[in-house]
Design a protein around this motif. Structure first.
Motif, PDB file in Angstrom:
ATOM      1  N   ALA A 169       2.479  29.714   9.785  1.00 56.18           N
ATOM      2  CA  ALA A 169       3.819  29.392   8.556  1.00 56.18           C
ATOM      3  C   ALA A 169       2.692  30.274   7.878  1.00 56.18           C
ATOM      4  O   ALA A 169       3.538  31.574   7.524  1.00 56.18           O
ATOM      5  CB  ALA A 169       3.022  28.231   7.164  1.00 56.18           C
ATOM      6  N   MET A 170       1.193  30.729   8.020  1.00 58.22           N
ATOM      7  CA  MET A 170       1.201  32.467   7.245  1.00 58.22           C
ATOM      8  C   MET A 170       1.356  33.518   8.270  1.00 58.22           C
ATOM      9  O   MET A 170       1.201  33.875   7.953  1.00 58.22           O
ATOM     10  CB  MET A 170      -0.710  32.282   6.996  1.00 58.22           C
ATOM     11  N   LEU A 171       1.245  33.031   9.927  1.00 56.70           N
ATOM     12  CA  LEU A 171       1.750  33.982  10.740  1.00 56.70           C
ATOM     13  C   LEU A 171       3.218  34.792  10.852  1.00 56.70           C
ATOM     14  O   LEU A 171       3.752  35.226  11.059  1.00 56.70           O
ATOM     15  CB  LEU A 171       1.112  33.376  11.805  1.00 56.70           C
ATOM     16  N   THR A 172       3.894  33.046  10.448  1.00 58.84           N
ATOM     17  CA  THR A 172       5.531  33.892  10.889  1.00 58.84           C
ATOM     18  C   THR A 172       6.501  33.963   9.726  1.00 58.84           C
ATOM     19  O   THR A 172       7.045  34.446   9.738  1.00 58.84           O
ATOM     20  CB  THR A 172       6.187  32.374  11.768  1.00 58.84           C
ATOM     21  N   GLY A 173       5.998  33.601   8.196  1.00 55.51           N
ATOM     22  CA  GLY A 173       6.695  33.493   7.161  1.00 55.51           C
ATOM     23  C   GLY A 173       8.036  33.148   7.056  1.00 55.51           C
ATOM     24  O   GLY A 173       9.256  33.426   7.175  1.00 55.51           O
ATOM     25  N   PRO A 174       7.729  31.238   7.631  1.00 60.75           N
ATOM     26  CA  PRO A 174       9.079  30.831   7.607  1.00 60.75           C
ATOM     27  C   PRO A 174       9.716  31.360   5.566  1.00 60.75           C
ATOM     28  O   PRO A 174       9.489  30.375   5.040  1.00 60.75           O
ATOM     29  CB  PRO A 174       8.887  29.596   7.158  1.00 60.75           C
ATOM     30  N   GLN A 175      11.096  31.004   5.989  1.00 59.11           N
ATOM     31  CA  GLN A 175      12.007  30.982   4.623  1.00 59.11           C
ATOM     32  C   GLN A 175      11.373  31.531   4.150  1.00 59.11           C
ATOM     33  O   GLN A 175      11.490  33.480   4.123  1.00 59.11           O
ATOM     34  CB  GLN A 175      12.276  29.440   3.771  1.00 59.11           C
ATOM     35  N   SER A 176      10.743  31.177   2.706  1.00 58.09           N
ATOM     36  CA  SER A 176      10.646  32.277   1.249  1.00 58.09           C
ATOM     37  C   SER A 176       9.625  32.769   1.873  1.00 58.09           C
ATOM     38  O   SER A 176       9.056  33.717   1.380  1.00 58.09           O
ATOM     39  CB  SER A 176      11.090  32.030   0.079  1.00 58.09           C
ATOM     40  N   PRO A 214       6.289  34.970   2.175  1.00 58.02           N
ATOM     41  CA  PRO A 214       6.217  35.792   3.872  1.00 58.02           C
ATOM     42  C   PRO A 214       5.339  35.674   4.644  1.00 58.02           C
ATOM     43  O   PRO A 214       4.871  34.567   4.938  1.00 58.02           O
ATOM     44  CB  PRO A 214       5.454  37.295   1.938  1.00 58.02           C
ATOM     45  N   VAL A 215       5.227  36.817   5.157  1.00 55.72           N
ATOM     46  CA  VAL A 215       4.916  37.017   6.766  1.00 55.72           C
ATOM     47  C   VAL A 215       2.759  37.324   5.990  1.00 55.72           C
ATOM     48  O   VAL A 215       3.308  38.719   5.467  1.00 55.72           O
ATOM     49  CB  VAL A 215       5.798  38.184   6.899  1.00 55.72           C
ATOM     50  N   PHE A 216       1.916  36.752   6.556  1.00 54.86           N
ATOM     51  CA  PHE A 216       0.677  37.238   6.560  1.00 54.86           C
ATOM     52  C   PHE A 216       0.009  37.677   7.917  1.00 54.86           C
ATOM     53  O   PHE A 216      -0.400  36.350   8.389  1.00 54.86           O
ATOM     54  CB  PHE A 216       0.096  36.403   6.026  1.00 54.86           C
ATOM     55  N   GLY A 217       0.686  38.677   8.734  1.00 54.58           N
ATOM     56  CA  GLY A 217       0.304  38.934   9.826  1.00 54.58           C
ATOM     57  C   GLY A 217      -1.141  39.341  10.222  1.00 54.58           C
ATOM     58  O   GLY A 217      -1.650  39.541   8.810  1.00 54.58           O
ATOM     59  N   ASP A 218      -1.524  39.099  10.993  1.00 50.23           N
ATOM     60  CA  ASP A 218      -2.725  39.288  11.735  1.00 50.23           C
ATOM     61  C   ASP A 218      -3.658  40.795  11.568  1.00 50.23           C
ATOM     62  O   ASP A 218      -4.358  40.905  11.027  1.00 50.23           O
ATOM     63  CB  ASP A 218      -3.232  38.525  13.247  1.00 50.23           C
ATOM     64  N   GLY A 219      -2.650  41.128  11.473  1.00 48.16           N
ATOM     65  CA  GLY A 219      -2.865  42.787  11.261  1.00 48.16           C
ATOM     66  C   GLY A 219      -3.170  42.911   9.647  1.00 48.16           C
ATOM     67  O   GLY A 219      -4.458  44.188   9.195  1.00 48.16           O
ATOM     68  N   THR A 220      -2.841  42.051   8.509  1.00 47.34           N
ATOM     69  CA  THR A 220      -3.126  42.445   6.927  1.00 47.34           C
ATOM     70  C   THR A 220      -4.113  41.149   6.678  1.00 47.34           C
ATOM     71  O   THR A 220      -5.438  41.240   6.059  1.00 47.34           O
ATOM     72  CB  THR A 220      -2.222  42.765   5.947  1.00 47.34           C
ATOM     73  N   MET A 221      -3.883  40.049   7.101  1.00 47.68           N
ATOM     74  CA  MET A 221      -4.797  38.924   7.121  1.00 47.68           C
ATOM     75  C   MET A 221      -5.052  38.358   8.140  1.00 47.68           C
ATOM     76  O   MET A 221      -4.695  37.875   9.387  1.00 47.68           O
ATOM     77  CB  MET A 221      -3.649  37.823   6.435  1.00 47.68           C
ATOM     78  N   LYS A 222      -6.261  39.133   8.386  1.00 50.79           N
ATOM     79  CA  LYS A 222      -6.982  38.624   9.730  1.00 50.79           C
ATOM     80  C   LYS A 222      -6.976  37.479  10.291  1.00 50.79           C
ATOM     81  O   LYS A 222      -6.969  36.627   8.753  1.00 50.79           O
ATOM     82  CB  LYS A 222      -8.652  39.891   9.828  1.00 50.79           C
ATOM     83  N   PRO A 223      -7.787  37.301  11.234  1.00 50.79           N
ATOM     84  CA  PRO A 223      -7.468  35.297  11.865  1.00 50.79           C
ATOM     85  C   PRO A 223      -8.192  34.921  11.595  1.00 50.79           C
ATOM     86  O   PRO A 223      -8.520  33.985  10.339  1.00 50.79           O
ATOM     87  CB  PRO A 223      -7.465  35.851  13.364  1.00 50.79           C
ATOM     88  N   ALA A 224      -9.492  35.375  10.718  1.00 49.24           N
ATOM     89  CA  ALA A 224     -10.855  35.057  10.707  1.00 49.24           C
ATOM     90  C   ALA A 224     -10.837  35.012   9.010  1.00 49.24           C
ATOM     91  O   ALA A 224     -10.590  33.892   8.392  1.00 49.24           O
ATOM     92  CB  ALA A 224     -12.071  36.096  10.648  1.00 49.24           C
ATOM     93  N   ASP A 225     -10.014  35.753   8.169  1.00 53.80           N
ATOM     94  CA  ASP A 225      -9.253  35.463   6.741  1.00 53.80           C
ATOM     95  C   ASP A 225      -8.467  33.781   6.826  1.00 53.80           C
ATOM     96  O   ASP A 225      -8.920  33.165   5.518  1.00 53.80           O
ATOM     97  CB  ASP A 225      -8.438  36.525   6.187  1.00 53.80           C
ATOM     98  N   LYS A 226      -7.720  33.917   7.877  1.00 56.53           N
ATOM     99  CA  LYS A 226      -6.704  32.414   8.065  1.00 56.53           C
ATOM    100  C   LYS A 226      -7.466  31.314   8.042  1.00 56.53           C
ATOM    101  O   LYS A 226      -7.640  29.810   7.440  1.00 56.53           O
ATOM    102  CB  LYS A 226      -6.135  32.469   8.652  1.00 56.53           C
TER     103      LYS A 226
END
Lengths: 531, 270, 353
Positions: free
Chosen positions: B196-203, B205-217
């Motif tokens: 969900a964080m990676l793809t930003g479903p529906q409303s 937002p997208v928390f891509g790995d570029g800005t929210m690193k996998p470690a953060d996730k």
């Protein structure tokens, strides 16, 4: 036991020789207290206050009212290593490291909710029964003061832990202060000791919360209770009860046992609730930082009506001469509550002026016999509930799968349409009940037994009501509206204050035009003589 | 048999018929209907593939044509009813189909979670097919999802800044505009949270790995799993909705029982 | 003919008052029948019932003692600080329940016992006390007026106008002395509300993880919450964060068509940055709805349209969120080009437009 009596006698003698207390004891032990469950509501508030004092003192032994930042390494693992204020860290400490800390914290917060709720219900009882009439107007004013101060006290109290939820509340408070014309920014900087959030807020509200306001409460509550003692409690209409007597049970032993016992009941119920229901789990909210906020942020319920108006209000701002007047903030948070509490405070005087009734009243009104007042009271409560619900619009949205925008618009219309409707409905219900009472006196109670008379007619047997009941149903007064005095008196001299008396006459009509007079013995006799 | 027992038997049989018969009949009818449904209702076409293989892409295409193309277009090019899926990646499909949001049900302000319609193999096949249409976020692997050693406290801080304003500080969800809402995170798997964080479903937002690193996730996921698993020390959680439910409970149970006690106090003893 | 049938109204359990006269002179109101006859309780009549009530009261008090015992045992036996993590929380939970149950029972049962005792065993005859009017007797009132008149004459304020006037002159300004020392509660606002920690060239760092951001790191529909680099080292980090907190959103190119003309070039490849401090009363505005491009404030539901420079489209906020002009530095990271061009956060009197 003669020994016990002897030592008790010695103590009593010592006290009497120093304070002359025997007279007081003699009068007080037999002092009469009218008994009704609705008279206990104020006691719930009083006892909750004592609970708050006791549990608050306990908490104060561990709480650190400081916004100095520390890095947490206490018992609650999901917050390890995070920067937080000492206030928040010490609250975590109380919750997890002090045995009994969490239960006392929860008792303190539940008691605060019950405190305000009891005051609201108590003042509603006083309002609907007309107990605020002379000679008790001062006590009503003290009561309005107590409710207003308790709302502030609660706000300050739940803000002390400096968690994300209450910190958001104070961010809103800063925004409200800023909106005040001319002096807003100064007030904000003085309260926070500079910019928001600053480091002075928690220590300051701590002092107000544990010292200043409790001191004021103690004084006000003492006067409030002493006035009841001195003026004697009111009583409901009933057999044997008049304006010139007070019927009930003696203070010692019955009332002492009942009222004293009720303190323990109140404390016990609050404690049992606190044992099983979480309140204010600050460890889930996290420490306050101004870059974070949680969905579903509401203040405690007694602030909810303010939250509601704030959410519903249109976004009006006026920009003129280089200044900004934020009506969207000022009106909901300062003007409307100011009007509400002022209206509450002056109501007794207003009603006395309209009715022209300046006599002492010690017998309570049955709410149905004062339909306009009851309608106004219900209207006020309904308005408050609508605003409260509006303050929870996002919780309503997720719980009932509704659109938060539609809910907001609904409440914008509801707050203007539903209260007047509730006034009309209440008034009609009261008048209907009054007519039913009249009917009971004149025709008795329907028994449901059908009797066929000799000549074939079927009638329902009515049973006359008891004398006691008949007295209760007819003892009230049914005033007619005041007559508008002619513009000039008998000698042709024009009267002064024409406008005031016109307003008064109109309001008097508003109050009394729909009165239903209780039946008199003459009417009953008239009815019976037709048989 | 003598007359008396025969009469008794007859009486018994009449009773039995009267009392038991309707129930038996009902059971029989229910059984017939259920069985008929089970036998004759169309089930989603089975697929046998697992993993990203040519076969699974083929199976995925078949599933897609049957279950998704009516809204998303035969080649996932989108339509007025649904967005194009070229480039959304396997992660988006795994999330949407794996949580039961897709295939979408009735119209509403947003697509809601419901029963998962496909087996894990079928979900994987669909994901493989959509991933083959264009590059997009992949399903996180075991390493990406190994959150056990992630710093939960730091995760909580990131969560409260980036997520709590929609999902609530305890993760029970929150309201968005016009009837939309951020879902509750209770019972959501780590994989679905990550996706969900990676793809930003529906409303969302997208928390891509570029800005929210996998470690953060991983830190966020560990935080949520920790607070969801931990006991509630104060007692019943009251929905973790905050002062609204607390106020309701305080009035109903607190003041309510006290008023009850007052009524008991004032009542005359017998 | 009659339409209802009255049974004999002379019934009713014995009371001492005379019933209203029905023939001859009629009264204008029904008379008060007086206190009803006393209804006796079982415990008044039956000594065994009284003994049973006694035992019930004693049982309640006994239950209270048990509650106290439970509290004491639970307090010393359950030690949350000897455990950690979930186990610690379990123990806190158990401790809270048992301490609460013990204390609650202890208190409740004392109260219930006392009330049960009063209701069932203490005399429940209603007694009547006289209510005198609150008004004092004429004698007292005359005496009070006399005493006040004498006192006032003794003070001589009426005659001695100089004393009266100078007294007023002394007392009135005394109130100021209670207010003036409060001046140092805080500094004057000055222009502090008009500036934030953002300066030209300050890097945008993700909050709270602290990563700098390159435009290519952000996907369309992506959101990052940011603070200026180095803010944690400022003198008052929380104060600065409260004003500087901002949100960065990447819009698709077609969503930039409705930007205000004077904001052209404030974005970097469709990445825009707005103040997170709501212009209503200051809550952080963080709810970005990816599909509608609306920013929602969770506190009072002010809604801002990001495609239109965060214009207010719903809710009580009046002004749009201030926008931060972005650019990139030599390493390709997103930086602020300048501070916000207007005060962030709630409106205040001196703000103007």
């Amino acid at each position: 036991m003669p020994d016990l009596e002897k030592s008790a006698g010695k103590i009593a003698n010592d006290i009497d020789e120093r304070f002359g207390s025997a007279n007081f004891v003699r009068r007080s032990a037999r002092k009469v207290f009218p008994d009704h469950w609705s008279f206990m509501l104020g006691e719930i508030a009083l006892y909750s206050f004592i609970i708050l004092l006791l549990t608050g003192t306990f908490l104060a032994l561990w709480f650190k009212p400081s916004q100095g930042q520390v890095v947490y390494d206490g018992s609650y693992v999901p917050l390890h290593g995070l920067r937080m204020s000492e206030a928040y860290a010490s609250t975590l400490h109380i919750s997890f490291d002090v045995r009994g800390g969490l239960i006392i914290r929860q008792i303190h917060h539940w008691a605060a909710l019950i405190f305000v709720a009891a005051m609201i219900v108590h003042s509603a009882r006083v309002f609907f029964t007309g107990a605020f009439r002379k000679p008790r107007e001062t006590n009503w004013l003290i009561g309005v003061g107590l409710i207003s101060l308790s709302i502030i006290e609660g706000l300050l109290g739940y803000s002390l832990p400096d968690d994300l939820l209450s910190g958001t509340g104070f961010r809103i408070a800063e925004g409200v202060l800023l909106s005040i014309p001319v002096v807003g920014t100064y007030l904000s900087f003085f309260l926070f000791g500079g910019q928001f959030p600053g480091e002075d807020l928690i220590p300051r509200i701590y002092t107000i919360h544990v010292l200043l306001l409790p001191g004021i409460f103690l004084a006000l509550i003492t006067v409030h209770v002493m006035l009841v003692w001195y003026q004697k409690h009111t009583q409901y209409p009933g057999e044997g009860r008049t304006e010139k007597n007070s019927v009930g049970y003696p203070f010692f032993p019955v009332y002492t046992a009942k009222a004293g016992g009720f303190f323990f009941i109140t404390f016990g119920v609050t404690t049992l609730l606190s044992a099983f229901a979480t309140i204010n789990p600050i460890w889930l909210f996290g420490p306050y930082t101004p870059t974070q906020v949680s969905a579903g942020s509401q203040p405690d319920f007694y602030m909810g009506f303010l939250e509601g108006v704030l959410r519903m209000f249109p976004n009006w701002e006026i920009h003129a001469f280089g200044d900004t007047l934020s009506l969207n903030v000022l009106v909901p948070t300062l003007l409307i509550p100011g009007l509400l509490f002022t209206a509450m405070a002056i109501y007794p005087m207003l009603e006395a002026w309209v009715t022209g009734d300046h006599r002492e009243h010690h017998i309570l009104d049955r709410p149905r016999n004062a339909p306009t007042r009851t309608g106004i009271g219900v209207m006020a409560i309904v308005t408050w509930l609508i605003l409260l619900a509006a303050g929870a619009n996002d919780i309503l949205a997720i719980t009932f799968h509704l659109s938060i925008n539609s809910i907001t618009w609904f409440f914008r219309f509801a707050v203007f349409t539903i209260p007047p409707l509730s006034y009309l409905v209440t008034k009609r219900i009261c008048l209907g009940l009054q007519r039913r009472d009249r009917d009971l006196v004149l025709h008795g109670r329907e028994t449901g037994r059908i009797v066929r008379l000799a000549h074939g007619e079927m009638i329902e047997v009515h049973e006359p009501i008891s004398e006691a009941e008949r007295f209760v149903l007819t003892q009230h007064e049914s005033p007619r509206p005041l007559e508008l005095e002619p513009a000039a008196d008998a000698n042709g001299i024009p009267r002064r204050h024409i406008l005031a008396s016109k307003i008064r006459a109109r309001m008097s009509r508003f109050y009394f035009e729909d009165t239903v007079a209780p039946p008199t013995p003459a009417e009953v006799h008239e009815l019976e003589s037709h048989h | 048999m003598t007359a008396a027992p025969r009469r008794v038997l007859a009486a018994l049989s009449r009773q039995r018929r009267r009392k038991v018969a309707p129930f038996l009949l009902l059971l029989m009818c229910l059984g017939l209907t259920g069985g008929a449904y089970a036998a004759f209702a169309p089930s989603p076409q089975a697929a046998a593939a697992t993993g990203v293989s040519a076969q699974s892409i083929k199976d995925g295409r078949a599933l897609f044509r049957l279950n998704c193309a009516s809204c998303h277009g035969l080649n996932a090019e989108g339509s007025s009813d649904a967005p194009p899926l070229v480039g959304v990646g396997a992660a988006a499909v795994d999330f949407q189909v794996g949580t039961g949001r897709m295939p979408a049900a009735a119209d509403g302000p947003q697509i809601e979670k419901k029963r998962v319609e496909f087996t894990p193999e079928e979900v994987a096949a669909l994901a493989a097919y959509v991933a083959s249409l264009g590059p997009g976020p992949a399903i996180p692997d075991a390493e990406a999802l190994d959150y056990a050693d992630a710093n939960a406290a730091q995760g909580g801080a990131i969560y409260r800044t980036n997520c709590a304003m929609c999902h609530n500080s305890a993760g029970v969800g929150g309201a968005l505009t016009h009837g939309k809402f951020a879902a509750s995170l209770e019972g959501v798997s780590a994989k679905h949270m990550y996706e969900a964080m990676l793809t930003g479903p529906q409303s969302m937002p997208v928390f891509g790995d570029g800005t929210m690193k996998p470690a953060d996730k991983r830190e966020i996921i560990n935080y949520l799993k920790t607070i969801q698993a931990q006991p509630s020390p104060g007692g019943a959680g009251l929905g973790k909705l905050g002062p609204v439910s607390e106020g309701a409970v305080g009035w109903l149970f607190g003041l309510g029982s006290l008023i009850g006690a007052a009524v008991w106090l004032g009542a005359k003893a017998r | 003919m009659s339409d209802d049938l009255h049974t004999d109204p002379a019934g009713g359990h014995g009371h001492d008052e005379i019933e209203p006269v029905r023939t001859g002179e009629l009264e204008t109101r029904f008379r008060d029948p007086g206190l009803p006859a006393h209804i006796y309780r079982r415990s008044d009549i039956d000594p065994r019932a009284a003994k049973r009530r006694e035992r019930e009261v004693a049982a309640l008090f006994g239950l209270s003692t048990l509650g106290t015992l439970l509290f004491i045992v639970a307090f010393f036996v359950i030690k949350p600080t000897d455990a950690s993590g979930s186990e610690m929380l379990s123990r806190v939970g158990l401790s809270t329940k048992l301490l609460g149950l013990g204390l609650g029972l202890a208190l409740f049962c004392i109260g219930a016992g006392a009330i049960h005792w009063a209701k069932t065993l203490m005399p429940d005859d209603e007694i009547v006390a006289v209510r005198k009017p609150m008004r004092s007797s004429d004698e007292d009132r005359a005496g009070a007026i006399e005493a006040m008149k004498e006192g006032a004459a003794g003070a001589g304020l009426g005659r001695r106008k100089l004393i009266r006037n100078s007294l007023v002159g002394a007392l009135a300004p005394l109130g100021l002395l209670a207010i003036i020392p409060l001046r140092d509660l805080g500094p004057l606002p000055g222009d502090s509300l008009e500036h934030t920690a953002w300066k030209a060239g300050k890097r945008l760092m993700s909050d709270p993880a602290g990563h700098p951001i390159k435009p290519e790191d952000m996907e369309i529909g992506g959101v990052v919450h940011v603070l200026p680099e180095g803010i944690e080292n400022s003198e008052h980090p929380l104060n600065d964060e409260a004003k500087a907190t901002a949100i960065v959103i990447r819009l698709a190119p077609e969503d930039l068509d409705n930007q205000r003309p004077d904001r052209k070039g404030w974005d970097v490849s469709g990445i825009v940055c707005y103040s997170k401090v709501c212009t209503h009363v200051g809550c952080p505005v963080g709810l970005y709805e990816q599909q509608t491009h609306h920013l929602l404030c969770p506190c009072h539901q002010s809604t801002f349209d990001v495609t239109r420079n965060c214009e207010v489209i719903f809710g009580p906020a009046h002004r749009p969120l201030p926008q931060l002009k972005l650019t990139t530095d030599s390493d390709g990271y997103l930086v602020a080009a300048q501070d916000f061009q207007e005060p962030v956060g709630p409106s205040f009197w001196e703000r103007g437009n």
